[in-house]
Design a protein around this motif. Sequence first.
Motif, PDB file in Angstrom:
ATOM      1  N   CYS A  81       0.827  -1.212   0.000  1.00 36.93           N
ATOM      2  CA  CYS A  81       0.000   0.000   0.000  1.00 36.93           C
ATOM      3  C   CYS A  81       0.859   1.259   0.000  1.00 36.93           C
ATOM      4  N   GLU A  82       1.982   1.206   0.680  1.00 42.18           N
ATOM      5  CA  GLU A  82       2.894   2.353   0.655  1.00 42.18           C
ATOM      6  C   GLU A  82       3.452   2.552  -0.758  1.00 42.18           C
ATOM      7  N   ARG A  83       3.830   1.457  -1.378  1.00 38.98           N
ATOM      8  CA  ARG A  83       4.391   1.537  -2.729  1.00 38.98           C
ATOM      9  C   ARG A  83       3.330   1.969  -3.743  1.00 38.98           C
ATOM     10  N   LEU A  84       2.091   1.602  -3.488  1.00 38.47           N
ATOM     11  CA  LEU A  84       1.000   1.963  -4.391  1.00 38.47           C
ATOM     12  C   LEU A  84       0.822   3.480  -4.482  1.00 38.47           C
ATOM     13  N   HIS A  85       1.262   4.204  -3.473  1.00 39.92           N
ATOM     14  CA  HIS A  85       1.183   5.667  -3.507  1.00 39.92           C
ATOM     15  C   HIS A  85       1.993   6.257  -4.658  1.00 39.92           C
ATOM     16  N   TYR A  86       3.122   5.621  -4.993  1.00 42.74           N
ATOM     17  CA  TYR A  86       4.025   6.232  -5.965  1.00 42.74           C
ATOM     18  C   TYR A  86       4.381   5.357  -7.161  1.00 42.74           C
ATOM     19  N   ASP A  87       4.040   4.086  -7.143  1.00 40.39           N
ATOM     20  CA  ASP A  87       4.429   3.191  -8.233  1.00 40.39           C
ATOM     21  C   ASP A  87       3.374   3.222  -9.338  1.00 40.39           C
ATOM     22  N   LEU A  88       3.701   3.854 -10.442  1.00 42.54           N
ATOM     23  CA  LEU A  88       2.744   4.003 -11.531  1.00 42.54           C
ATOM     24  C   LEU A  88       2.438   2.682 -12.221  1.00 42.54           C
ATOM     25  N   LEU A  89       3.367   1.747 -12.227  1.00 43.91           N
ATOM     26  CA  LEU A  89       3.108   0.430 -12.800  1.00 43.91           C
ATOM     27  C   LEU A  89       2.000  -0.267 -12.017  1.00 43.91           C
ATOM     28  N   PHE A  90       2.061  -0.179 -10.704  1.00 42.22           N
ATOM     29  CA  PHE A  90       1.024  -0.787  -9.869  1.00 42.22           C
ATOM     30  C   PHE A  90      -0.325  -0.127 -10.127  1.00 42.22           C
ATOM     31  N   LYS A  91      -0.335   1.195 -10.193  1.00 37.51           N
ATOM     32  CA  LYS A  91      -1.595   1.900 -10.457  1.00 37.51           C
ATOM     33  C   LYS A  91      -2.151   1.509 -11.821  1.00 37.51           C
ATOM     34  N   PRO A 101      -6.148   7.579  -4.493  1.00 44.13           N
ATOM     35  CA  PRO A 101      -5.376   7.215  -3.299  1.00 44.13           C
ATOM     36  C   PRO A 101      -5.165   5.700  -3.212  1.00 44.13           C
ATOM     37  N   ALA A 102      -4.096   5.319  -2.581  1.00 42.35           N
ATOM     38  CA  ALA A 102      -3.865   3.902  -2.311  1.00 42.35           C
ATOM     39  C   ALA A 102      -4.825   3.474  -1.210  1.00 42.35           C
ATOM     40  N   PHE A 103      -5.216   2.202  -1.234  1.00 47.61           N
ATOM     41  CA  PHE A 103      -6.082   1.761  -0.156  1.00 47.61           C
ATOM     42  C   PHE A 103      -5.268   1.385   1.067  1.00 47.61           C
ATOM     43  N   ASP A 104      -5.949   1.293   2.184  1.00 49.50           N
ATOM     44  CA  ASP A 104      -5.311   1.052   3.469  1.00 49.50           C
ATOM     45  C   ASP A 104      -4.977  -0.433   3.620  1.00 49.50           C
ATOM     46  N   ALA A 105      -3.852  -0.724   4.237  1.00 47.42           N
ATOM     47  CA  ALA A 105      -3.424  -2.112   4.425  1.00 47.42           C
ATOM     48  C   ALA A 105      -4.397  -2.897   5.296  1.00 47.42           C
ATOM     49  N   THR A 107      -7.408  -3.092   4.978  1.00 45.76           N
ATOM     50  CA  THR A 107      -8.423  -3.673   4.103  1.00 45.76           C
ATOM     51  C   THR A 107      -8.143  -5.152   3.874  1.00 45.76           C
ATOM     52  N   PHE A 108      -6.887  -5.501   3.684  1.00 44.83           N
ATOM     53  CA  PHE A 108      -6.529  -6.908   3.476  1.00 44.83           C
ATOM     54  C   PHE A 108      -6.876  -7.739   4.701  1.00 44.83           C
ATOM     55  N   LEU A 109      -6.630  -7.195   5.875  1.00 43.66           N
ATOM     56  CA  LEU A 109      -6.945  -7.900   7.112  1.00 43.66           C
ATOM     57  C   LEU A 109      -8.442  -8.149   7.228  1.00 43.66           C
ATOM     58  N   ARG A 110      -9.243  -7.122   6.935  1.00 43.37           N
ATOM     59  CA  ARG A 110     -10.702  -7.276   7.014  1.00 43.37           C
ATOM     60  C   ARG A 110     -11.206  -8.315   6.015  1.00 43.37           C
ATOM     61  N   ILE A 111     -10.649  -8.312   4.830  1.00 42.51           N
ATOM     62  CA  ILE A 111     -11.066  -9.284   3.812  1.00 42.51           C
ATOM     63  C   ILE A 111     -10.718 -10.701   4.258  1.00 42.51           C
ATOM     64  N   ARG A 112      -9.520 -10.881   4.815  1.00 39.34           N
ATOM     65  CA  ARG A 112      -9.136 -12.216   5.299  1.00 39.34           C
ATOM     66  C   ARG A 112     -10.066 -12.691   6.399  1.00 39.34           C
ATOM     67  N   LYS A 113     -10.411 -11.805   7.325  1.00 38.65           N
ATOM     68  CA  LYS A 113     -11.332 -12.169   8.404  1.00 38.65           C
ATOM     69  C   LYS A 113     -12.697 -12.555   7.851  1.00 38.65           C
ATOM     70  N   ASP A 114     -13.179 -11.797   6.876  1.00 34.84           N
ATOM     71  CA  ASP A 114     -14.471 -12.105   6.260  1.00 34.84           C
ATOM     72  C   ASP A 114     -14.428 -13.460   5.561  1.00 34.84           C
ATOM     73  N   CYS A 115     -13.342 -13.762   4.880  1.00 35.60           N
ATOM     74  CA  CYS A 115     -13.211 -15.042   4.192  1.00 35.60           C
ATOM     75  C   CYS A 115     -13.182 -16.202   5.179  1.00 35.60           C
ATOM     76  N   LEU A 116     -12.515 -16.019   6.295  1.00 34.31           N
ATOM     77  CA  LEU A 116     -12.460 -17.076   7.297  1.00 34.31           C
ATOM     78  C   LEU A 116     -13.837 -17.314   7.923  1.00 34.31           C
ATOM     79  N   ARG A 117     -14.602 -16.251   8.117  1.00 33.29           N
ATOM     80  CA  ARG A 117     -15.949 -16.388   8.671  1.00 33.29           C
ATOM     81  C   ARG A 117     -16.872 -17.121   7.720  1.00 33.29           C
ATOM     82  N   MET A 118     -16.659 -16.964   6.414  1.00 34.14           N
ATOM     83  CA  MET A 118     -17.534 -17.581   5.419  1.00 34.14           C
ATOM     84  C   MET A 118     -17.292 -19.073   5.288  1.00 34.14           C
ATOM     85  N   ARG A 119     -16.182 -19.559   5.789  1.00 36.97           N
ATOM     86  CA  ARG A 119     -15.879 -20.998   5.672  1.00 36.97           C
ATOM     87  C   ARG A 119     -16.777 -21.836   6.521  1.00 36.97           C
TER      88      ARG A 119
END
Length: 119
Positions: A81-91, A101-105, A107-119
Amino acid sequence: MRGKADTQVTMLTLITVDQLVPEDHPIRQIKPMVDKTLIELSPTFNRMYAETGRPSIPPEHLLKACLLIALYSGRSERQFCERLHYDLLFKWFLDLNIIDPAFDALTFLRIRKDCLRMR
């Protein structure tokens, strides 16, 4: 003769991120395959998300971000996410505009938690 070190003065330019990514860069071969697959998954994503509420980060962006982390041996989502602020290839790969804006890191944690709950 010594060259003159100019300061950055160009603030507005008529160039796209696509023009900055080299034509022979390997990621140009990967992006169309990923985009095609994500288009096929779009109906599934539509069923997974509510019609109302606060807009989320598109799942396509998150999946592409995970792929970039794997391809570029990212140490962490936070570093990505830090690199996404300035890396044009990633964008470019994520189909983001330069000024998006780059998204917050977390977000990945919340998505992982949601995926684990869905199992």
